[in-house]
Each structure stands twice: as structure tokens, then as C-alpha cells.
Design an enzyme around this catalytic site. Structure first.
Site, PDB file in Angstrom:
ATOM      1  N   CYS A 174      -5.006   9.209   7.596  1.00  8.46           N
ATOM      2  CA  CYS A 174      -4.096   8.348   6.840  1.00  8.46           C
ATOM      3  C   CYS A 174      -2.666   8.500   7.348  1.00  8.46           C
ATOM      4  CB  CYS A 174      -4.206   8.718   5.358  1.00  8.46           C
ATOM      5  SG  CYS A 174      -2.854   8.146   4.335  1.00  8.46           S
ATOM      6  N   CYS A 218       0.078   9.171   4.819  1.00  8.04           N
ATOM      7  CA  CYS A 218      -0.023  10.542   4.293  1.00  8.04           C
ATOM      8  C   CYS A 218       0.675  11.510   5.228  1.00  8.04           C
ATOM      9  CB  CYS A 218      -1.488  10.972   4.176  1.00  8.04           C
ATOM     10  SG  CYS A 218      -2.473   9.926   3.115  1.00  8.04           S
TER      11      CYS A 218
END
Lengths: 309, 108
Positions: free
Chosen positions: B33, B36
Site C-alpha cells: 500500500c 501506507c
């Protein structure tokens, strides 16, 4: 002239801001870049980039970001994590109000990018993070073996729908028109992908569920026929809106809020330049953002020199 | 009290997070991600500042499927704030440092 903190302030740390920063730092300008969240901008939400030259093996958005940051910092660019709340750009000294201070600069490059547009239908806000998503690279793996809806008809919608098929069992691609704006190569891949079912001339009218998304209501805009798709998620890629809320109201915008500039990235206000997705431009790509930014940095440097002369 | 971020998983979520005397922030993330990875340094920086008053954890959703499922997480990054074992606040998606800091202050 009033004292300035910097010759140049760059607002935004996506590919445009990082490129402007690279040129400014390499040109030994007294510059700083403010990024409100993290460098990379929309690249961070891009699983792979295959049309930015020089990287024949599909580049991941995070990796490209890290390389751009490293390159700009290697020439001494200062990147600060702070949000620009408002700007006063009409005078010869530009004021940039941050979360806890105000800085003064001779020139500004606005490279603040854009963010995904919402559908504005019932259920959309309620289920953000619980089935509604604008980022397949973040959320697609939660839909392994599931059925999802994707809304949109441009490059992002089609490319990200293709990415979704790596996880989802089925993707309904809902497009309000008959024909897609997306690049032909992406359309061809979508048509050839048996996990993607294209639903044309149709809009999403609501997103339903109890604790998470369970379905999307749709209506055919030509026949008026309504229906409901049972899905576990709904991805929305219907375009972008400019991050221009902090911009000086005197700055000329297009009807959609994007900043208008000429071929030298010069805006309606002297000493204010623009680059990337926040600019009123026919194409928004990493390649165009970095091109804009190189010109903007060049124009800013000339302007600053003329101010100092 | 250790300053910084520790890993938490399905096995120790109850003892580390739900039974914590201090308020807790859990950053649900995964290596794939991008956003993230992008906000991780911001969370780390704030952990350095507030680490004595709030416990900071990261939970890898790939390695720990049970906990994200329990909290209905279908998107990351998701940051969940716990107080007395209960969810007191939640942020999904990328967030500006100032906003995250405000939410941390609300926990204190």
C-alpha cells in the site's frame, strides 16, 4: 523591498513539485517545498506507471516517488511537511500561511495537484473505508474473490479496474456514456478481460449496505431502467478536482477551479507560477507534470533575478 | 515507556491494545500500500513526540487477518484510536500531519 524568507516557495510534493524543487535546488535557488501529507501525491495511489519514459519495467508509484525525492534532495532541496492554508500572492512579497507560521517569498510555484471527485450519491460518504474506495492499490487486496463495482470511463477508471481483476472475481465497470475516454490500449485490455463486465449508459444512484457495502443501485440514462448490483465494494474514478482552495482569490482559475497559465507557466499574478494537475491543461500525466514544472522553475528563476536586479 | 512504534498482531492485540492503560493508536497497513508507506514517517514522527502518553502500534493486515476483519477494515491506511479498549476515533486514507496530531491530542 520587504525581507523574504525564501526566493521561491513550491506548494505541493507530487511529481510537479518535486521536479520544480529539483530544478530550483540544482539552480542554487533559495527554495523550499511544502507538502501537506507526504511527497508523491497521486503517484502514491498508482500501482504501476507504464507511460513515464525511461522505465520499461512498470514503475510502482511509491518507488518513483522515492527516486524523485532522493534526486531533488541530493541537490539540497528542503522538503517540509506542512499544509498551506492560505496565500496572499498579489504583491511583490508573497505570503504563504502555514499551519503554525507565515513565510514570505519572492515567487511561488503552485504544484498542489488534484484529488478524486466524489459521485455525491447516497451511501458514498457513509461507506468510505467500508467498501467505497478511490484507491485500488490501497484497497483491492481486500476484495480477493469478491465482486466489485467500478464507476468511470477515463484512463484511471479502466486501468484501475484492470488492476482490480488481479483480486476480485468480477468487476462491473459502470460508465455513464456509450464510449470511453480511456486510451485505446486500456479499452482493449478491459474488453479482453473476462472478469470485467462493462455496463454502458448507466449511472450509479446509490450505495447500499448495513455495516459495509452490499450493493450499488444503477439507472440506465437512455432507457431509464433501474437495477441493483450485489457487490462488496464500489470504486469511484470519475475525475479529479483541483487543490486550489488556498489560492489567492485574485488568481485566475478556469470554470472548474484549475489555475490558468500561459506556455511559460505564468499565471495571472506576477511571480506566481503553476505546474502539474492543478493547472488548467488538456492532459494530466506525470510526464506533463514534470514538463510543466521544469518550465515553471525556469520562469520563476528569471522572475526572481529580475526582481533582484 | 518505549518511544516509537511497535508491531501488534492478532495474537497480542487484546493485551497490548484493548487492555492498555494508555490510549492507543493502531496504524493498519500493508507493504503493497503506497499511501501506507507514505504516511508511515508521519506516524513515526508523532510517535516520537507523543510516545510517552499514547501507545503507537502498526498492524500488518496481510499477516494478521483477524483483527482488521473484526473492525470492518476494507481500506488502508486506516488509523484507529482506542481508549479503554473501545474505538474512540478512526481515520481512513491519507491524512495531514496537523489533522492526525489534533486527533492524538483529543485522545489525551
Amino acid at each position: 523591498m520587504e525581507k523574504v524568507d525564501y526566493d521561491l516557495v513550491i506548494i505541493g510534493g507530487g511529481p510537479a513539485g518535486l521536479t520544480a524543487g529539483l530544478y530550483a535546488a540544482r539552480g542554487r535557488m533559495n527554495a523550499v517545498l511544502f507538502e501537506k501529507i507526504a511527497p508523491g501525491g497521486q503517484m502514491l495511489a498508482t500501482e504501476y506507471i507504464e507511460n513515464y519514459p525511461g522505465f520499461p519495467e512498470r514503475m510502482n508509484g511509491v518507488e518513483l516517488t522515492q527516486m524523485m525525492v532522493k534526486q531533488a534532495e541530493s541537490f539540497g532541496l528542503k522538503i517540509e511537511n506542512d499544509a498551506v492554508l492560505s496565500t496572499d500572492l498579489a504583491g511583490t512579497v508573497k505570503k504563504i500561511r502555514l499551519s503554525n507560521r507565515t513565510v514570505a517569498a519572492r515567487a511561488v510555484i503552485i504544484a498542489s495537484g488534484a484529488f478524486p471527485k466524489k459521485l455525491g450519491i447516497p451511501g458514498e460518504d457513509v461507506f468510505i473505508g467500508r467498501g467505497v474506495s478511490y484507491c485500488s492499490t490501497c484497497d483491492a487486496p481486500f476484495y480477493r474473490g469478491r465482486t466489485v463495482a467500478a464507476v468511470g470511463g477515463g484512463d484511471t477508471a479502466v486501468q484501475e479496474s484492470l488492476f482490480l481483476t488481479k483480486f476480485a472475481e468480477k468487476v462491473y465497470l459502470i460508465h455513464r456514456r456509450d464510449r470511453f475516454r480511456a486510451e485505446k490500449i486500456l479499452q482493449e485490455r478491459a474488453l479482453a478481460n473476462e472478469k470485467i463486465e462493462i455496463i454502458r449508459d448507466t449511472i450509479a444512484t446509490g450505495i447500499e449496505g448495513s455495516t459495509a457495502v452490499e450493493g450499488v443501485s444503477i439507472r440506465n440514462v437512455k432507457t431509464g431502467e433501474t437495477g441493483k448490483l450485489a457487490v462488496d465494494g464500489c470504486f469511484i474514478w470519475i475525475g479529479i478536482l483541483p487543490n486550489s482552495a488556498f489560492a489567492d482569490p485574485a488568481l485566475k482559475l478556469d470554470p472548474f477551479g484549475f489555475i490558468v497559465a500561459d506556455a511559460e507557466m505564468i499565471t495571472s499574478l506576477p511571480g506566481v507560477f503553476v505546474a502539474g494537475d492543478v493547472r488548467s491543461t488538456p492532459l494530466r500525466q506525470i510526464a506533463t507534470a514534470v514538463g510543466d514544472a521544469a518550465i515553471a522553475a525556469h520562469s520563476a528563476e528569471r522572475y526572481i533575478e529580475s526582481q533582484k536586479a | 515507556m518505549a518511544i516509537g512504534i511497535s508491531e501488534v498482531g492478532d495474537g497480542d492485540f487484546g493485551t497490548e491494545v484493548l487492555q492498555s492503560d494508555l490510549p492507543v493508536l493502531v496504524d493498519f497497513w500493508a507493504p503493497w500500500c503506497g499511501p501506507c508507506r507514505a504516511i508511515a514517517p508521519v506516524v513515526e514522527e508523532l510517535a516520537g513526540v507523543y510516545g510517552g502518553k499514547v501507545k503507537f502500534f502498526k498492524c500488518n493486515v496481510d499477516d494478521n487477518p483477524v483483527t482488521p476483519g473484526k473492525y470492518g477494515i476494507k481500506a488502508i491506511p486506516t488509523l484507529i484510536f482506542f481508549k479503554g479498549g473501545n474505538v474512540s476515533d478512526q481515520i481512513t486514507g491519507m491524512v495531514a500531519k496537523a489533522k492526525l496530531e489534533d486527533k492524538i491530542k483529543n485522545l489525551l
